[in-house]
Design an enzyme around this catalytic site. Structure first.
Site, short mmCIF file in Angstrom:
data_model
loop_
_atom_site.label_atom_id
_atom_site.label_comp_id
_atom_site.label_asym_id
_atom_site.label_seq_id
_atom_site.Cartn_x
_atom_site.Cartn_y
_atom_site.Cartn_z
N SER A 1 74.01 -24.66 -19.12
CA SER A 1 75.12 -24.06 -19.85
C SER A 1 75.70 -22.92 -19.03
O SER A 1 74.98 -21.99 -18.65
CB SER A 1 74.60 -23.53 -21.20
N ALA B 1 80.13 -28.26 -22.36
CA ALA B 1 81.23 -28.21 -23.35
C ALA B 1 82.44 -27.40 -22.88
O ALA B 1 83.59 -27.77 -23.15
CB ALA B 1 80.69 -27.64 -24.66
N ASP C 1 77.25 -26.81 -27.99
CA ASP C 1 78.37 -27.76 -27.97
C ASP C 1 79.22 -27.61 -29.21
O ASP C 1 80.43 -27.82 -29.18
CB ASP C 1 77.85 -29.20 -27.84
N CYS D 1 68.66 -27.26 -20.28
CA CYS D 1 69.85 -27.99 -19.83
C CYS D 1 70.66 -27.13 -18.86
O CYS D 1 70.09 -26.35 -18.08
CB CYS D 1 70.67 -28.42 -21.04
C1 RUB Z 1 75.44 -29.78 -21.96
C2 RUB Z 1 74.91 -28.83 -22.98
C3 RUB Z 1 75.25 -27.38 -22.80
C4 RUB Z 1 76.49 -27.07 -23.65
C5 RUB Z 1 77.06 -25.68 -23.36
O1 RUB Z 1 75.33 -31.12 -22.37
O2 RUB Z 1 74.30 -29.19 -23.96
O3 RUB Z 1 74.21 -26.56 -23.23
O4 RUB Z 1 77.51 -28.03 -23.39
O5 RUB Z 1 77.46 -25.61 -22.02
P1 RUB Z 1 75.96 -32.29 -21.46
P2 RUB Z 1 78.56 -24.56 -21.52
O6 RUB Z 1 75.37 -32.15 -20.08
O7 RUB Z 1 75.59 -33.55 -22.15
O8 RUB Z 1 77.46 -32.08 -21.44
O9 RUB Z 1 78.04 -23.21 -21.88
O10 RUB Z 1 78.64 -24.79 -20.03
O11 RUB Z 1 79.85 -24.89 -22.22
#
Ligand code: RUB
Length: 312
Positions: A132, A21, A199, A130
């Site tokens: 993040s 995100a 997100d 995932c």
């Molecule tokens: C990525 C996801 C991450 C958040 C936060 O999903 O769920 O946990 O986006 O990430 P996708 P960040 O791979 O479908 O984009 O902390 O890097 O913003």
């Protein structure tokens, strides 16, 4: 006409070459800056129409992460308010707001790392899901501070973004164990803290993150394991304050399996889910640590809008 480089950024977000995100939000700011810099518009109104078209293209790429509309709103806000401004002023405003967003966003991730690391203790075993940047910033900062930690990472089907996390963590020298998503309950007794990103965060403190997050939260709750969320304040969703529901993106079935192999089966691929606030112990933001019940106040403080104007 939207320039090819800008269309490419939108395509990269849609196809997940650019993902996560925070990264998606920064890529949107880059696209808007590019649009402002390279515009051939002769009149302010024409310029703003171009910016609107680019904004719509970006907003149509992925529906769940509020970081994207929040970034677009932040970058275009000044120009939209500047009624009667000349073309150069409008261009300058978009460019400087885009730079400001990108700078703030990177600093926020760093601050979250520092603030969150204070909640990590020596010998903690952490589970993340995932990939993040915010969650990994907390883990990597704690490790850099010399805390002895170990990390479990879920594979995160269907797109297996957990592998990106494994690569990043092992590169940083952090002892890391990769597990499949369904092994979380098997290992939960070995885990001290779960840390995930977000997100979107709703006004009631519910956290929308990669599919499987809510199952992990449920398992953590049952085992009385702490569940932390690390997220910049532009992940808070202003629309949820007026009852807007967060759309859960459903992506291509091919990400799960080739549907031709099971022509009689229905296949579904929702890629985010909603973790209720009761399962979230705290949210680490760049402004400090808050309980999920404070999400309402954060949204009220951060997102001002005119009466009658619908928030995104
Ligand atoms: C990525 C996801 C991450 C958040 C936060 O999903 O769920 O946990 O986006 O990430 P996708 P960040 O791979 O479908 O984009 O902390 O890097 O913003």
């Amino acid at each position: 006409m939207i320039r090819a480089e800008i269309k490419q950024i939108a395509r990269d977000i849609r196809t997940m070459r650019i993902r996560g995100a925070g990264r998606v939000a920064r890529a949107a700011a880059v696209a808007l800056k590019l649009a402002a810099k390279t515009s051939k518009a002769k009149m302010p109104a024409e310029f703003m129409r171009e910016i609107d078209r680019v904004s719509s293209l970006l907003l149509a790429t992925r529906p769940t992460a509020i970081s994207l509309p929040n970034a677009v709103r932040f970058v275009t806000f000044g120009a939209k308010q500047a009624k009667g401004a000349d073309l150069q002023t409008l261009q300058g405003t978009i460019i400087s707001r885009a730079d400001e967003f990108i700078k703030n966003s990177k600093e926020a991730v760093e601050r979250i790392g520092k603030i969150g690391a204070r909640r990590i203790s020596n010998d903690d075993v952490i589970l993340t899901h995932c990939n993040s940047d915010c969650a990994l910033a907390v883990i990597k900062t704690a490790f850099k501070q010399g805390k002895r930690i170990k990390v479990f990472v879920t594979e995160s089907r269907p797109m297996r973004q957990g592998l990106i996390s494994v690569r990043e963590l092992t590169k940083a020298g952090i002892p890391t164990t990769l597990i499949v998503d369904s092994a979380v309950r098997h290992f939960i007794r070995d885990i001290d803290k779960v840390i995930v990103g977000a997100d979107s965060i709703a006004a009631n403190g519910a956290v929308i993150n990669k599919i499987g997050t809510s199952q992990i939260a449920l398992v953590a709750h049952e085992a009385r394991v702490l569940f932390f969320v690390a997220a910049e304040s532009y992940k808070f969703h202003p629309g949820t304050l007026v009852g807007r529901l967060v759309e859960i993106e459903e992506r291509d079935l091919d990400e799960v399996i080739n549907p031709k192999r099971f022509p009689r089966a229905k296949i579904r691929n929702p890629v985010f889910d909603i973790t209720p606030p009761e399962y979230v112990d705290l949210i680490i933001t760049e402004r400090g640590i808050i309980p999920p019940s404070a999400a309402y106040a954060i949204i009220q403080n951060l997102f001002a809008w005119e009466p009658g104007e619908e928030p995104v």
